[in-house]
Write an enzyme that holds these catalytic residues in place. Sequence first.
Site, PDB file in Angstrom:
ATOM      1  CE  LYS A  72      -4.230  -1.744   0.433  1.00 57.93           C
ATOM      2  NZ  LYS A  72      -5.539  -1.202  -0.099  1.00 57.93           N
ATOM      3  CB  SER A  95      -9.385  -0.888  10.401  1.00 63.11           C
ATOM      4  OG  SER A  95      -9.631  -1.689   9.212  1.00 63.11           O
TER       5      SER A  95
END
Length: 355
Positions: free
Chosen positions: A61, A89
């Site tokens: 990511k 989250s």
Amino acid sequence: MEETPVMIEQIKHAAETIRDFVHKTPVLTSATLDGFASQAVDRDVKLLFKCENFQKVGAFKIRGATYAIKRLLETIPNPSALTVVTHSSGNHAQALALAARQLNVKCHVVMPRNAPAVKKNAVQGYGAAVTECTPTLEAREATVKEVMNRLQEEATHRGEEALVRFVPPYDHLDVIRGQGTIAFELVEQADEMGTPLDIVITPVGGGGMLSGVSVAAKGLRSNVLVFGAEPTGASDAQASFRSRVFHPSVQPKTIADGLLTSLGDITFPLILENVDDIFTVTDEEIAKAMKFIWERMKIIVEPSSCVTLAVVLFSSEFKERIAKLQSTNQSLKIGLVLSGGNVDLGSCLALLSNI
């Protein structure tokens, strides 16, 4: 948002732009797993594992987060006024927080109250501000709007300029371009190893990685097949791809908790255009694949990463697809993206002990 499609030239630009801020992750091999794969599909197979578990924040990511912020910085007159905001989250929260710190940008992350404390602490450790909310998508989105409005109002009250921008986890052109740099590296590394790729397989949740990787892989090697892999308990991407009609993720249930989200408005059309198929595997098969990787390759990967190997080893549909390929005397080279290694060791060890 701009309407320019994701193209190989833009992914090359992303790779050059983020080079100094991310790791060029290694490609590993395993003769033992090659043997298992060859037996599973009745063809001589060579597996190349692109290990994003060794990436900064432990997952891919960081690529998309970094490129998205870099692009924002190119378009604003006063970079010091920029604040990026997201809700997450998981890995995207940590990735955006670290990317923002590396680029001297302020960051706010909305996280559900039930997110693990270790993840909240990691996000704060990278310098981001965390605002908690009720653990629903509606609450996340509403809290993001509240945070963005508050930051803008506070800056105005101080007489300061504020540029507050939302960076979503996957359905964003620059995030997709950043994730596509995985394939840009993998194809080059495979060539350098003397094993040019025939197939690339990535996990698919929201589709940011699969869409970016598919564009990059096809742009570099037009004859490469690109497949997605997902759990049977969260098989909305396969249903959407095969029907060519969007199917949302409804009450997904799987150990691959990074693959629970639905495809996005941007990622879905890109996947339809550039991906060759999507295959599913059960949680038991995912766990078996994870055990193989941990035991045979001696690396830690999260369940969401292991869907790629599980497809090769256990999917009857994948085996049927391979049987249709023209047979040659050369081995079939398959690139598998291991998307991350952020695991709860206690739960994973318990899971593996039952396999």
